[in-house]
Structures are given as C-alpha cells and as structure tokens.
Design a protein around this motif. Structure first.
Motif, PDB file in Angstrom:
ATOM      1  N   ARG A   1      -7.499 -15.150  -4.764  1.00  5.19           N
ATOM      2  CA  ARG A   1      -7.978 -14.396  -5.891  1.00  5.19           C
ATOM      3  C   ARG A   1      -6.474 -13.027  -5.560  1.00  5.19           C
ATOM      4  O   ARG A   1      -5.337 -13.041  -6.844  1.00  5.19           O
TER       5      ARG A   1
ATOM      6  N   LEU B   1      -8.661  -5.943 -13.536  1.00 10.95           N
ATOM      7  CA  LEU B   1      -9.024  -7.439 -12.282  1.00 10.95           C
ATOM      8  C   LEU B   1     -10.237  -7.745 -11.970  1.00 10.95           C
ATOM      9  O   LEU B   1     -10.649  -8.721 -11.645  1.00 10.95           O
TER      10      LEU B   1
ATOM     11  N   ARG C   1      -9.379   2.718 -11.107  1.00 11.01           N
ATOM     12  CA  ARG C   1      -9.970   1.853 -11.233  1.00 11.01           C
ATOM     13  C   ARG C   1     -10.272   0.936  -9.640  1.00 11.01           C
ATOM     14  O   ARG C   1     -11.187   0.207  -9.503  1.00 11.01           O
TER      15      ARG C   1
ATOM     16  N   LYS D   1      -3.253 -13.374  -8.688  1.00 15.85           N
ATOM     17  CA  LYS D   1      -3.254 -12.325  -9.108  1.00 15.85           C
ATOM     18  C   LYS D   1      -2.267 -11.612  -9.155  1.00 15.85           C
ATOM     19  O   LYS D   1      -1.638 -10.690 -10.221  1.00 15.85           O
ATOM     20  N   ILE D   2      -1.204 -11.168  -7.797  1.00 12.59           N
ATOM     21  CA  ILE D   2      -0.825  -9.753  -7.687  1.00 12.59           C
ATOM     22  C   ILE D   2       0.402 -10.740  -7.054  1.00 12.59           C
ATOM     23  O   ILE D   2       1.708 -10.041  -7.245  1.00 12.59           O
TER      24      ILE D   2
ATOM     25  N   HIS E   1       3.197  -5.098 -12.094  1.00  9.27           N
ATOM     26  CA  HIS E   1       3.385  -5.793 -13.005  1.00  9.27           C
ATOM     27  C   HIS E   1       2.453  -6.717 -13.869  1.00  9.27           C
ATOM     28  O   HIS E   1       2.328  -6.713 -14.950  1.00  9.27           O
ATOM     29  N   LEU E   2       1.426  -5.304 -13.861  1.00  8.97           N
ATOM     30  CA  LEU E   2      -0.152  -5.701 -14.846  1.00  8.97           C
ATOM     31  C   LEU E   2      -0.066  -4.118 -15.450  1.00  8.97           C
ATOM     32  O   LEU E   2      -0.168  -3.301 -15.048  1.00  8.97           O
TER      33      LEU E   2
ATOM     34  N   TRP F   1     -12.850 -10.649 -11.607  1.00  7.05           N
ATOM     35  CA  TRP F   1     -12.677 -11.545 -10.406  1.00  7.05           C
ATOM     36  C   TRP F   1     -13.509 -11.410  -9.440  1.00  7.05           C
ATOM     37  O   TRP F   1     -13.892 -12.676  -8.857  1.00  7.05           O
TER      38      TRP F   1
ATOM     39  N   PRO G   1       3.125 -13.273  -8.627  1.00  2.00           N
ATOM     40  CA  PRO G   1       3.723 -12.969  -9.751  1.00  2.00           C
ATOM     41  C   PRO G   1       4.544 -12.182  -9.740  1.00  2.00           C
ATOM     42  O   PRO G   1       5.446 -12.559  -9.968  1.00  2.00           O
ATOM     43  N   GLN G   2       4.647 -11.606  -8.657  1.00  2.00           N
ATOM     44  CA  GLN G   2       5.634 -10.625  -8.555  1.00  2.00           C
ATOM     45  C   GLN G   2       6.432 -11.050  -8.378  1.00  2.00           C
ATOM     46  O   GLN G   2       7.957 -10.745  -7.702  1.00  2.00           O
TER      47      GLN G   2
ATOM     48  N   PHE H   1      -0.871  -1.884  -9.317  1.00  2.00           N
ATOM     49  CA  PHE H   1       0.207  -3.108  -9.314  1.00  2.00           C
ATOM     50  C   PHE H   1       0.947  -3.329 -10.772  1.00  2.00           C
ATOM     51  O   PHE H   1       0.651  -3.330 -12.030  1.00  2.00           O
TER      52      PHE H   1
ATOM     53  N   ALA I   1      -5.595  -4.524  -3.209  1.00  3.25           N
ATOM     54  CA  ALA I   1      -6.156  -6.182  -3.215  1.00  3.25           C
ATOM     55  C   ALA I   1      -7.460  -5.568  -2.704  1.00  3.25           C
ATOM     56  O   ALA I   1      -8.080  -6.459  -2.971  1.00  3.25           O
TER      57      ALA I   1
END
Lengths: 377, 257
Positions: A285, B115, B164, A289-290, B106-107, B119, A293-294, B104, A276
C-alpha cells in the motif's frame, strides 16, 4: 446617521488603497532595445552577430532554394527530377506506401492504415487529462489493442492472415515502441523495488539481472531473442519472432527504466515511509499510494530520455529482418530508378521521427507541469 | 462523567504501554539503557532531556519505527516482536506525530486524512471523508481540506498531521518534538490542539521542550539523559523538587529564559 468621513478624505483613502493594489509594472522591451542589449552590447558581440548573420546568409538561402524553389513534388517520374535543380520530393509521393507499410501486402494497406489511425486516437485520448481513470483507459486500450491486432494479423472476419514477418513501416515502429514501453515500465518498477528490497535474495537477483542486461548491447539481445532463444525451446514449440523481439526490447529498456526509477525512490525522504508505517499501511500500500506516485513524478525527465531513445531504437529490429519505418524507407529508395534521391527519402523519415520524439518531449514537460500543480516541495 | 471530572480522576489503572528492561544499540552505540516505563490508560507523559539522550529513539520504539534488541515492549497487551501482524496491529492503534510533519505532499489534505482509514480500516470513502472533516474541524482548519500540504503554513501542516493520526481513532498518541520545526508564532496553535486532545482523555506520550505545555497537561514527567531514564516523577514534584542533579541542571537551562 453616523458621521461620514469628509468626501475628500474618503477619496484620498480610496486612492491610497488603489495605489497599494496596483499590479506590478509590465516590463516592455522594444525590438531595438533588445537588439542593442543582446546582439550589439560590445564590440566582440557585434562582430559575432555580424559573422553569424553572414554565415546564415551563405547557408540558408541555398537550402531553401533546394528544398522549395527548384524542387519537384509531382509527377513522380525520375526523369523530371533529373531535369530539376532542387529536391526530388516526388520520391516520397512514389514510394510512400512502401515507406509507411513495408512488406505488408499492397492490397491490404488499408488495414495497417486504419490500425495506425486507431492507435493515434487511443494515444491522444490517453494523453488527455480528462481521460485519466481506469474506467476509461482500460476499456479504451483493451478495445483498441484488440482491434489493432485483428486488423494487422487478420484470420477472422474474412481478413486474410498476414504473418508478423510481413509487418513493416510505421505500424511496426508503433508496435515495437508501444510494447517496449508497456513491458519495460512495469518491469522497471519491479526491478527498482527489488533492488531496494530488504530481502537479500530478491535484491541480489535484481542487481544481477539489471547489471547483466545493461552490460549487453541491445543488438545482441535482439539477436539472442530472434536466433539463440528458439534453440532452447523444446522441439515443436514456437514463439513468434516478433513477440520474442518485443520481449527482448521490453527487458532491455526495463533495466534502464529500473535504474532511473531507483533514483526517484532514493529521493523520497525516510519520513514518508515512517509516516505511512505509523498509520499501519502495509509495504505494498505504501509503495503504491505514497512512494511510487512521488518517485515517478520526480523521474519523468529521466524516463522520457529513455522512452525517446526506445522510440528511435525501435529501428534496430532490422537486424532480425523486420522493416520498420526507417528500414522500409531504405529499402524503398534502393530502387535503382530512385536511388539518386535517397537523401530526400531519409530527410522525410527524419522529419517523421522528429515529430514523434518532439511530441514526446513536449508532452513530458506538460505532464510535469500538470503533476506539479498546487504543490511545493 | 463530565470532562472536568474525567480530568480530576486522572489516568485509569489499565496499562497501555509497558517497557521492561529495554535496550537498544546503533552499532556499538548504546542508545537505550535498561529503560523501564509504564503508561496507563488516559495518562499523559512528557519526555524531556538534552538532545541525543534517546528520547526520540524510545518513543519510536513504541510503534516499532525502531526495533529494540533486548527487553520487552507491550502496547495495549500486544508484544512488539518481529511478528509483522503484531506490528501492524500496534501501529493501527498508535498515532504518531513527527517533528517534520511528514504529510504526503502529492495528496490533498483530505486525501492525507482518508488514506489510512480507507486502506487499513477498510472504511467506505464517503464515511472516511466525513470522519476527516470532523477531525479537520477539531484542529480548526476545515477550509484547507482541498489544498495540498505545500500550500499550508508549518503550524497548519502539523495540525493536519495530528488530524491524520486521529482519523485512525488511535488509543495512544505519540508526539516526537511536534513543535520543534515550527516558527515561534505557530507553536501555540499546535499546542492548543494538543491540550484539547489531552482534555478529552487521550493517552499521550510527548517528547518536547515546551515546559509550559508539560506543566499544563502532563501527569508524569520523564527526564532522560545519556540513554537512560534519570528521573520519573509526577509533574508537580518534577518541577518543584527534582531529585537528580542532572535534572536540576537541565531544568535550570530550559526554564531560565
């Protein structure tokens, strides 16, 4: 026309292919076979099975007889119950209004009833995956909460004002539980992040807060919220007792949630933060977002543990004089005419709590399945 | 100017990355000793050396996943200090690919790609998705866009990771042992994507043991051992006539099989 393979060869090939694609055989185990494997596989096992069956035969029929055969549902008359051999469920028929709505004025019971219905519908919609979007959930909850408060509290639309001190029964349990979770979860997230912050002041404050609140019994916190806290308010100030108690519950459970969530945060590999960061995402963020959620997905079982505990502990509001479902029932069966049948009253309440807690538990399992779809870690 | 011409022309003169007397310690352990290195626009540098020599640490200092304690690091003219604004500015210009992919989980693949553009670059969602598809085509897995990373093979995951990083349209790409975690049969598909990227003129810095890849694409080789840059030379010279004994030893070990 190209030379076709001989029909026999083609057939053999098709058969071979069909054989290769056969589904795995289904293992079917008959009832007898299952019993032999699981109940009578050895002498010790056989003995254990027979003993268990004997014990069940001794205990279960009398309970069933008491609960169903000799029991009285109607009429709600203590004399009829006295003559009966079984349970007196009539106590529930007689007292259900007090059990469900506590001290709430009798003539206004339709209001909390409507509020509970509204609440159940809102919760059901929230649990439904189709509704998981801010455009649905925010208006849904804004509208239902407003309607519930108006119904319960009154004061407008010609509804008489019912002080929060008179709230009771199921609606009270509902309000306390909902407030605990909706205050506690965000607080838990903030405290968990604070405890892992790189800023020493924030980390220290989070640690102190969590450790202090966790070290104090819930009853003490509720008592402080109800009795001690007002002493520190400037004269003329007043925060509703119910609100103070709700905040107390929220803070208490927030600290427990925080530690569970911190466990989830620690389970996120460092590579996720680095990926990230290398994309230029900011701390917030990345968290939003990362990481969260996990982390939250990982801690669903642990969180649900405390959420179910919060559901059941909502009954501790009795110590500040509020009568939730359990305590309203206790008060209802204290009626001298019915006091012999308190067992039935409490059994009924136990069943209601079981339905709630079991539903929470089942839903959390479903949630885990949904959130794990298509993923392998 | 055609692609071939661009390749022939070699790197430009503009400095993209500059490390001056960079030193770093982990506790008492000196992990980077007086590192001096310059990478120009369009230049492709391969960093090699035994494990524990500081290659990964050095490359991770360039987008501040690690901070250096002495010396200066400049990326596209921006000096890396504690200034968060500078760090974020550098990170959005520098793409990074990790040994362990770090997608990631979960995405979905497409959301992994969109992403940061959404953002960090404030790109509209639709535009970001179009961009993501362009890069997924480039790494040859557009059909995986709506899967989760866990459903992909290692090679596919690493190609998603490259896409990415590319979605941020970086000026520089850093690769930290991109093929070390892959099964042998998947290494080629990742290297092929990297070679293509090199042919497009991307400024690249790659930590790798893949010497074949290095010979194909690198303008310059850097050999590190025991926290120092031991040798820095144009690729051909590096392999044909290594100057230092340590380099010769290392090359004899990695090239022997």
């Amino acid at each position: 026309m190209p030379a076709a393979p001989s029909p026999a060869a083609a057939l053999a090939e098709r058969r071979a292919r069909a054989r290769a694609a056969l589904p795995p055989p289904v293992e079917r185990v008959g009832a007898l076979r299952w019993m032999r494997d699981n109940l009578f596989s050895s002498l010790a096992n056989t003995l254990l099975t027979l003993l268990t069956v004997a014990a069940l035969a001794l205990v279960v029929p009398p309970i069933l007889m008491w609960a169903f055969v000799g029991s009285v549902w109607y009429p709600p008359d203590p004399e009829v119950c006295r003559a009966a051999t079984g349970a007196c469920w009539a106590v529930i028929v007689e007292k259900h209004r007090v059990m469900f709505f506590g001290l709430y004025p009798y003539a206004e019971h339709w209001r909390p009833f409507l509020a509970v219905i509204l609440y159940v519908v809102a919760v059901a919609l929230t649990c439904w995956r189709r509704c998981w979007s801010w455009q649905v959930l925010v208006p849904l909850w804004a509208a239902s909460l407003a309607a519930i408060v108006v119904l319960m509290l009154g004061g407008i639309f010609g509804l008489t004002v019912i002080d929060t001190g008179q709230w009771g029964g199921v609606p009270l349990t509902m309000v306390v539980f909902t407030a605990t979770v909706t205050l506690g979860l965000p607080l838990g997230v903030v405290l968990a992040l604070g405890r892992r912050s790189e800023m020493p002041v924030i980390r220290l404050l989070s640690v102190l807060f969590i450790e202090f609140i966790r070290a104090v019994p819930l009853v003490t916190i509720l008592f402080c919220a109800a009795v001690v806290f007002p002493l520190f308010l400037p004269p003329g100030w007043n925060v509703d007792k119910m609100v103070r108690v709700l905040i107390g519950m929220g803070i208490f459970y927030g600290c427990y949630f925080a530690e569970v969530i911190r466990g989830g945060l620690q389970a996120i590999p460092r590579g996720q933060y680095e990926a990230a960061a290398s994309l230029g995402l900011s701390y917030w963020r990345t968290t939003r977002k990362i990481i969260l959620p996990q982390a939250l997905r990982i801690v669903i079982p642990g969180l649900m543990n405390h959420i179910i505990s919060a559901f059941k502990n909502s009954t501790l509001v009795i110590i500040v004089g509020l009568f939730d479902l359990l305590n309203a029932t206790g008060a209802a069966v204290a009626d001298p005419l019915w006091i012999r049948y308190y067992t039935e009253g409490y059994l009924f309440v136990a069943a209601v709590y079981f339905v709630g807690a079991f539903a929470l538990s089942k839903y959390s399992q479903q949630l885990e399945r949904w959130l794990a779809e298509g993923r392998r870690y | 100017m055609g692609e071939a011409a661009a390749r022939a022309a070699g790197p430009g003169h503009e400095t993209m990355i500059e490390l001056v007397e960079v030193n770093k310690w982990f506790g008492d352990f000196h992990v980077l000793k007086d590192i001096n290195l310059t990478v120009r626009r369009g230049e492709r540098v391969v960093v090699c050396g035994p494990s524990g020599s500081g290659k990964s640490t050095m490359i991770r200092c360039i987008n501040r996943l690690e901070s250096h304690q002495r010396g200066r690091i400049l990326v596209d003219g921006i000096e890396l200090t504690d200034n968060l604004k500078n760090i974020e500015a550098v990170r959005s210009e520098v793409g990074m690919v990790f040994q362990s992919f770090n997608l990631f989980p979960h995405l979905r693949v497409i959301d992994n790609l969109t992403l940061a553009p959404i953002w960090v670059r404030r790109m509209p969602k639709k535009e970001a998705e179009d961009l993501a598809m362009v890069y997924l085509e480039r790494v040859r897995i557009p059909e995986q866009a709506y899967k989760y990373p866990g459903q992909l093979s290692g090679g596919q995951q690493q190609r998603v990771a490259i896409a990415r990083a590319l979605c941020m349209r970086p000026k520089i790409m850093l690769f930290d042992e991109p093929t070390s975690a892959l099964d042998p049969e998947m290494i080629k598909e990742v290297l092929d994507v990297m070679v293509e990227l090199a042919e497009e003129g991307m400024t690249m810095m790659v930590v790798t043991h893949e010497m074949g890849f290095a010979k194909t694409v690198a303008h310059k080789m850097v050999f590190m051992d025991a926290a120092e840059i031991v040798e820095e030379a144009p690729t051909h010279d590096f392999f044909a006539a290594p100057r230092s004994e340590r380099t010769k030893l290392f090359l004899s070990q990695v090239l022997s099989h």
